[in-house]
Design a protein around this motif. Structure first.
Motif, PDB file in Angstrom:
ATOM      1  N   VAL A 139       0.901  -1.014   0.040  1.00 45.14           N
ATOM      2  CA  VAL A 139      -0.046  -0.007   0.069  1.00 45.14           C
ATOM      3  C   VAL A 139       0.962   1.282  -0.180  1.00 45.14           C
ATOM      4  CG1 VAL A 139      -1.737   1.358   1.349  1.00 45.14           C
ATOM      5  CG2 VAL A 139      -2.074  -1.137   0.877  1.00 45.14           C
ATOM      6  N   LEU A 140       1.998   1.084   0.666  1.00 44.78           N
ATOM      7  CA  LEU A 140       2.818   2.393   0.879  1.00 44.78           C
ATOM      8  C   LEU A 140       3.307   2.453  -1.024  1.00 44.78           C
ATOM      9  CD1 LEU A 140       4.951   1.664   3.840  1.00 44.78           C
ATOM     10  CD2 LEU A 140       3.249   3.506   3.864  1.00 44.78           C
ATOM     11  N   ALA A 195      -5.327  -0.786  -3.539  1.00 44.47           N
ATOM     12  CA  ALA A 195      -6.542  -1.386  -3.096  1.00 44.47           C
ATOM     13  C   ALA A 195      -6.484  -2.875  -2.983  1.00 44.47           C
ATOM     14  CB  ALA A 195      -7.789  -1.130  -4.034  1.00 44.47           C
ATOM     15  N   MET A 196      -6.026  -3.731  -3.878  1.00 39.35           N
ATOM     16  CA  MET A 196      -6.007  -5.116  -3.612  1.00 39.35           C
ATOM     17  C   MET A 196      -5.059  -5.592  -2.427  1.00 39.35           C
ATOM     18  SD  MET A 196      -5.018  -6.235  -7.641  1.00 39.35           S
ATOM     19  CE  MET A 196      -6.218  -5.310  -8.966  1.00 39.35           C
ATOM     20  N   SER A 213     -10.938 -11.125  -5.088  1.00 29.41           N
ATOM     21  CA  SER A 213     -10.930 -10.026  -4.087  1.00 29.41           C
ATOM     22  C   SER A 213     -10.234  -9.058  -4.759  1.00 29.41           C
ATOM     23  CB  SER A 213     -10.065 -10.552  -2.980  1.00 29.41           C
ATOM     24  OG  SER A 213      -9.781  -9.542  -2.116  1.00 29.41           O
ATOM     25  N   ASP A 214      -9.177  -9.565  -5.780  1.00 31.74           N
ATOM     26  CA  ASP A 214      -8.613  -8.218  -6.287  1.00 31.74           C
ATOM     27  C   ASP A 214      -9.547  -7.331  -7.156  1.00 31.74           C
ATOM     28  OD1 ASP A 214      -6.206  -9.128  -5.333  1.00 31.74           O
ATOM     29  OD2 ASP A 214      -5.411  -9.804  -7.365  1.00 31.74           O
ATOM     30  N   ALA A 215     -10.507  -8.297  -7.912  1.00 33.95           N
ATOM     31  CA  ALA A 215     -11.515  -7.476  -8.708  1.00 33.95           C
ATOM     32  C   ALA A 215     -12.520  -6.822  -8.064  1.00 33.95           C
ATOM     33  CB  ALA A 215     -12.354  -8.645  -9.581  1.00 33.95           C
ATOM     34  N   LEU A 216     -12.890  -7.201  -6.952  1.00 34.62           N
ATOM     35  CA  LEU A 216     -13.596  -6.402  -5.855  1.00 34.62           C
ATOM     36  C   LEU A 216     -12.827  -5.295  -5.398  1.00 34.62           C
ATOM     37  CD1 LEU A 216     -16.295  -5.810  -4.398  1.00 34.62           C
ATOM     38  CD2 LEU A 216     -15.276  -7.645  -2.575  1.00 34.62           C
TER      39      LEU A 216
END
Length: 292
Positions: A98-99, A125-126, A146-149
């Motif tokens: 995320v960083l 996000a993923m 999950s990645d798609a969501l």
């Protein structure tokens, strides 16, 4: 030394467009999830800070990373997450990912195409979804859905806040090639309402985001944890409703966020559908019911 905590915007997990460590999640997971959230929120607020220059933002993000990895104890959000992860013997990989996105926010103000936006989502996000799955001991086979969501949620947010991002940060996540194809320009984001070419672009991106959300519908059926499955159903319900608004409305001049009543209604609906699906042992359908 500046504490990252002093730079927080004041936004908390209760102000997000999706549930964070809600009552649905088992209490044993909430402290770790909130430690992750507060670390990420702090880094996000640094990247979006109105008065810090880019060099100082990057320095502070590097400091958060260093202390997450055990090199110092001056930043409480990093120390708290580091300790919470150590209690579970979990690596910091998702927080480190995320960083990367927040460094991109500091240094990258425009995106050329959809692939560049998805690359940003890979880090912004993923990792959040992957972290939640890891916390619950789920298989990495759940990551693709999950990645798609998570990408769908992120792009929904980009579309909802496109005018504010441009006005306050000069940051535009709308792909340049999509704007050009519709005959729109970045400068149109400064208007009180969308010009027809910009609205065409925004609605087209919402349709494309809906495709991502369709790709995520198997996620609830893939996770073993019942409570996590319910939380995913609520998040999916929110995302579906928001993308439906974005396909019809103008985010520059109309409301495209959910109000508290809508959040409550769609939470109940998502939970009810997921409980019914699990009881019947059915696989999720490719699209939600009308008005979901």
């Amino acid at each position: 030394m500046t504490s990252a905590s002093e730079l927080r915007s004041g936004k908390t997990h209760r102000d997000e467009n999706f549930p964070v460590a809600s009552w649905i999640i088992h209490p044993r997971h909430r402290a770790l999830i909130l430690a992750f959230y507060n670390f990420v929120r702090t880094a996000d607020d640094i990247a979006d800070h109105a008065t810090l220059d880019a060099q100082e933002k990057l320095r502070l993000l590097d400091l958060l990373e260093a202390e997450l990895l055990g090199k110092g104890d001056s930043q409480k959000e990093a120390v708290k997450l580091r300790d919470a992860l150590a209690e579970r013997a979990m690596p910091p990989r998702h927080a480190l990912d995320v960083l990367i996105a927040f460094r991109m926010d500091v240094t990258k103000l425009r995106y050329e195409n959809w692939d560049e936006v998805i690359h940003y989502c890979r880090y912004s996000a993923m990792p959040v979804g992957r972290f939640m799955l890891d916390v619950h001991g789920e298989s990495t086979s759940t990551w693709a859905a999950s990645d798609a969501l998570c990408a769908g949620l992120q792009i929904n947010n980009h579309l909802q806040d496109c005018a504010r991002d441009y006005r306050d940060l000069n940051r535009v996540y709308l792909p340049r090639d999509a704007l050009a194809a519709a005959g729109a320009t970045v400068e149109m984001l400064g208007a009180a309402k969308s010009a027809p070419p910009l609205l065409q672009c925004l609605h087209g991106l919402a349709v494309r985001t809906e495709t991502l959300l369709d790709e995520s519908r198997t996620l609830g059926a893939r996770v073993r944890d019942f409570r996590l499955g319910l939380e995913i159903a609520v998040i999916q319900a929110f995302a579906d409703r928001i993308v439906n608004l974005l396909k019809r409305r103008d985010p520059l001049g109309e409301r495209v966020h959910l109000n508290p009543l809508e959040l409550a209604v769609h939470s109940i609906g998502g939970i009810a559908r997921e409980m019914t699906r699990r009881a019947a042992g059915r696989r999720p359908v490719s699209r939600p019911a009308a008005g979901a």
